[in-house]
Structures are given as structure tokens and as C-alpha cells.
Scaffold this active site. Structure first.
Site, PDB file in Angstrom:
ATOM      1  N   TYR A   1      30.728  38.180  32.626  1.00  0.00           N
ATOM      2  CA  TYR A   1      31.114  37.167  33.632  1.00  0.00           C
ATOM      3  C   TYR A   1      29.983  36.177  33.863  1.00  0.00           C
ATOM      4  CZ  TYR A   1      35.222  39.982  34.632  1.00  0.00           C
ATOM      5  OH  TYR A   1      36.397  40.658  34.517  1.00  0.00           O
TER       6      TYR A   1
ATOM      7  N   ASP B   1      32.678  44.254  45.311  1.00  0.00           N
ATOM      8  CA  ASP B   1      33.009  43.788  43.966  1.00  0.00           C
ATOM      9  C   ASP B   1      31.785  43.935  43.078  1.00  0.00           C
ATOM     10  OD1 ASP B   1      35.428  42.264  42.650  1.00  0.00           O
ATOM     11  OD2 ASP B   1      33.593  41.486  41.758  1.00  0.00           O
TER      12      ASP B   1
ATOM     13  N   ARG C   1      41.153  50.154  42.324  1.00  0.00           N
ATOM     14  CA  ARG C   1      41.681  49.015  43.089  1.00  0.00           C
ATOM     15  C   ARG C   1      42.698  49.455  44.148  1.00  0.00           C
ATOM     16  NH1 ARG C   1      41.120  43.657  41.069  1.00  0.00           N
ATOM     17  NH2 ARG C   1      39.110  43.578  40.056  1.00  0.00           N
TER      18      ARG C   1
ATOM     19  N   ARG D   1      45.802  43.953  47.037  1.00  0.00           N
ATOM     20  CA  ARG D   1      46.919  43.086  47.423  1.00  0.00           C
ATOM     21  C   ARG D   1      48.283  43.750  47.432  1.00  0.00           C
ATOM     22  NH1 ARG D   1      44.850  38.610  43.361  1.00  0.00           N
ATOM     23  NH2 ARG D   1      44.308  40.600  42.416  1.00  0.00           N
TER      24      ARG D   1
ATOM     25  N   ARG E   1      43.018  40.360  54.753  1.00  0.00           N
ATOM     26  CA  ARG E   1      42.521  39.348  53.822  1.00  0.00           C
ATOM     27  C   ARG E   1      42.691  37.930  54.384  1.00  0.00           C
ATOM     28  NH1 ARG E   1      40.553  36.361  51.353  1.00  0.00           N
ATOM     29  NH2 ARG E   1      40.417  35.833  49.158  1.00  0.00           N
TER      30      ARG E   1
END
Ligand code: CP3
Length: 345
Positions: free
Chosen positions: A154, A78, A28, A32, A41
Site C-alpha cells: 500500500y 487498521d 473484519r 459495515r 461510523r
């Protein structure tokens, strides 16, 4: 034109060659915690729009390389682009994580398409081309996918859960239907990773974030076997494909994972016993990991001690420095800089 083959330290570790200074990247690493990521973003619309905008996705892939000089760039995308390419609805809701249409009955699985719509993933392959042409020659370019079990968790639940109860329960109650879902995801992953290699990545990582919630029999059936089929399937098309496996939380089951899957290296989470990792795993395969992301966020003497502990345990053999899972969004950039200085000396 012939010339000296390019030396890529991280790729060399995947080939079993220890480096005197371990190569570094972070799971990652585009994200952010970086102000320049947050800027891009804001302009991109939804998270999936960012994943599917080649110029922007290439830009955020390259940001951590420019800022920190990492030894690997990881494609910005992703794991849930695969359910998207299987025609499922996938949305990322700010502050809530991914939202999918849940797949909670066997009939819904029977109705799934059997292969991915590759056109839906064309922007990802385009991103790979853009990154490859911009990347310094010594930097290894990593593609990735989610392992079938983790992606399935998921898809079944429709969102993230702490213990993957919906998928575990579904797999016990409907093993045949769940097996069909795993087979679809396995085939999709082979195809997707082969296309990533063709587009220009040097190696790939298979993220099995939720491997650790399964008991041994289920770990064998839903983690080891599909991932082994992915590795075999990819090597059938790309014989020298370099592959890193990351079965997070596998603990001592990691020994079986490396015995049965011919990955080039294995990612270690931060919970693993380091003596076990060195003596049982690293003697068989190069390893990658495993600083606790919370230590990186905390900084100070805990960070110094954490880095030393990892280096002391693992830097004697083929080793890639990484975190034990993704960097936390509120990690100070200065802590990342301090970590890299300490490793590179
Ligand atoms: O820098 C990189 O590592 C490359 C990009 C990358 C992302 N996700 C970007 C992302 C990679 C390799 C992933 C993998 C991924 N995605 C995994 C496996 C690894 C892991 O972290 O466990 C999983 C389980 C996912 C699914 C996913 N994507 C979740 C659960 C979430 C929400 C939680 C969160 O961190 O927000 C995402 C969103 C996501 N994927 C973000 C990023 C940068 C944050 C979204 C944003 O910026 O708005």
C-alpha cells in the site's frame, strides 16, 4: 488474589489444546455488515478518526461480541495506522479504499523516518485498555498489525491494487531500497505489537493479505524473514507472546512458513486444499479458518455444506473457526447467526 485461572477457549487452542467445540471469530467482524457499526461510523467523521477515538473504537470492537458471543474480540483499528505513524499521509476515501502518498522512488524511502511516532498511536493503546476492562473473561482479546510486505504494497502503490504490481516491480528494480522499507516496517511492527501486549491484548495476528502474489524466493525474503524477525523481536520483550500468522494465498508455501516461523497458529485462506491443511499444517501447528466469505454471504445449503466441510477437515485437531478472509460488507447478519448455531450445535 488467586483464583481459578480464567479459561479462554481460543487462547487454549493457541497453546495447542484442541477444544471440543471450536472457538469462533471472524476477520473484519466489526464492520459495515453490522447496523450498529454503521450507526457509530456515521458519527465518527473519517475512518481514521474512528480508529483514533478510543471510546468509539472500543464500542465497535465490543459490538460483535455482544451480538454473537464470539470467542475473540479483535481491536478495531487498521494496518495502515503504521504508515500514518511513520508520517505518511493516509486517507480512506469512501468507496475507494485507502489513499496514501505513493513511495515510488528509492530517494523517497531514504527520506522516511526510521521509527514510528508512538504518540500518534496512543489512542490505540487507550482503546485496548477500555476493551480489556469491558470484555467477558472467557473472550480472547486480539491485537494485530499488517505484515511488512502487505503494508509496503500500500505504501509503494499509494492505494490497493489487484496484484500488487507496483510493489513487486519496485522490489525487483530496487531491492536495497525496498529492503530498507521492509526493515523500517519490521522494527515498527515489533514496537507496536509489544505496546499492544503491554496495553492488554492476549494475542496478536499478523495479517499478510498479499503474501500470495510472491514467487518462492521473494516469499522467503519479503514475507517469511520479516515476519520471523517480528515474532522473535516481540518474544524478546514478551516471552510468552501468542502470535497468529495469516499469509493469505501462501498455498503450499505455508509448510515453509510454519517450519521457519514459531507462530502459535496459522490462518488458512479459503483457497487452500483442506487435506494439505490437515495433514501437513495442522500436524505442526494449530490452524484457523477458512470458510469462504462468499459462502457466508450466499447462505442456504451452500453455507451448511461449507461449514460442514471445514469442520470435518479441521475440527479433529487444535482449530479456531474463522473465515478464509474478512467478512463481506453486504453479508446478512442472519447468515452469521446460522453459521454460529451450526458450529456450536
Ligand atoms: O474487525 C476487524 O477485523 C478489526 C478491524 C480491521 C480493519 N481492517 C477495519 C477496517 C482489521 C483487522 C483490518 C485489517 C486490514 N486493513 C487489512 C488486513 C486484512 C484484510 O482484510 O486483508 C488490510 C489489507 C487493511 C487495509 C484496508 N483498510 C483496506 C484495503 C480498506 C478498504 C477496503 C474496505 O473494506 O473498505 C480498509 C478500510 C477498513 N478497515 C474498514 C474497516 C471496518 C472499512 C472502512 C469503513 O468502515 O468506512
Amino acid at each position: 488474589m488467586t483464583g481459578e485461572p480464567v479459561h479462554k477457549p481460543l487462547r487454549d487452542v493457541l497453546d495447542g489444546k484442541r477444544q471440543s467445540v471450536p472457538p469462533i471469530w471472524m476477520m473484519r467482524q466489526a464492520g459495515r455488515y453490522l447496523p450498529e457499526y454503521r450507526e457509530v461510523r456515521k458519527t465518527a467523521g473519517s475512518f481514521l478518526d474512528l480508529c483514533f477515538s478510543p471510546k468509539l473504537a472500543a464500542e465497535v470492537t465490543l459490538q460483535p461480541i455482544r451480538r454473537f458471543g464470539f470467542d475473540a474480540a479483535i481491536l478495531f483499528s487498521d494496518i495502515l495506522v503504521i504508515p500514518h505513524a511513520l508520517g505518511r499521509s493516509v486517507r480512506f476515501v469512501e468507496g475507494e479504499g485507502p489513499q496514501l502518498d505513493p513511495l515510488d522512488d528509492p530517494a523517497a524511502i531514504s527520506g522516511l523516518r526510521l521509527s514510528i511516532d508512538d504518540d500518534a498511536l496512543a489512542p490505540v493503546y487507550e482503546t485496548i485498555g477500555l476493551v480489556e476492562s469491558a470484555l467477558p473473561a472467557n473472550v480472547t482479546f486480539l491485537g494485530f498489525c499488517g505484515a511488512p510486505w502487505t503494508v509496503a504494497t500500500y505504501m509503494v502503490a499509494g492505494h490497493g491494487t489487484p496484484d500488487q504490481a507496483p510493489a513487486r516491480s519496485f522490489a525487483y528494480r530496487h531491492p536495497e531500497a525496498f529492503g530498507r522499507l521492509i526493515d523500517i516496517l519490521t522494527d515498527a511492527s515489533v514496537h507496536y505489537l509489544v505496546r499492544q501486549f503491554e496495553a492488554g491484548v492476549d494475542a496478536v495476528q499478523i495479517f499478510d493479505t498479499w503474501a500470495g502474489v510472491l514467487p518462492p524466493g521473494e516469499f522467503q525474503r519479503w514475507c517469511i524473514e520479516p515476519v520471523r524477525r517480528i515474532v522473535d523481536g516481540v518474544r524478546g520483550k514478551v516471552p510468552d507472546a501468542r502470535i497468529i500468522g495469516f499469509p493469505r494465498g501462501a498455498a503450499t508455501q505455508l509448510a515453509r512458513y510454519v517450519e521457519q516461523i514459531p507462530v502459535n497458529a496459522v490462518g488458512l485462506d479459503w483457497m487452500i486444499d483442506l487435506n494439505f491443511a490437515r495433514d501437513v499444517i495442522q500436524t505442526r501447528r494449530p490452524v484457523q479458518g477458512n470458510l469462504d466469505p462468499m459462502v457466508l454471504k450466499a447462505g442456504g445449503t451452500a453455507l451448511d455444506h461449507g461449514v460442514d466441510t471445514v469442520l470435518n477437515a479441521l475440527s479433529g485437531g487444535p482449530f479456531i473457526f474463522n473465515l478464509g478472509h474478512g467478512i463481506l460488507p453486504d453479508t446478512p447478519v442472519a447468515h452469521v447467526e446460522g453459521m454460529i448455531r451450526k458450529i456450536r450445535g
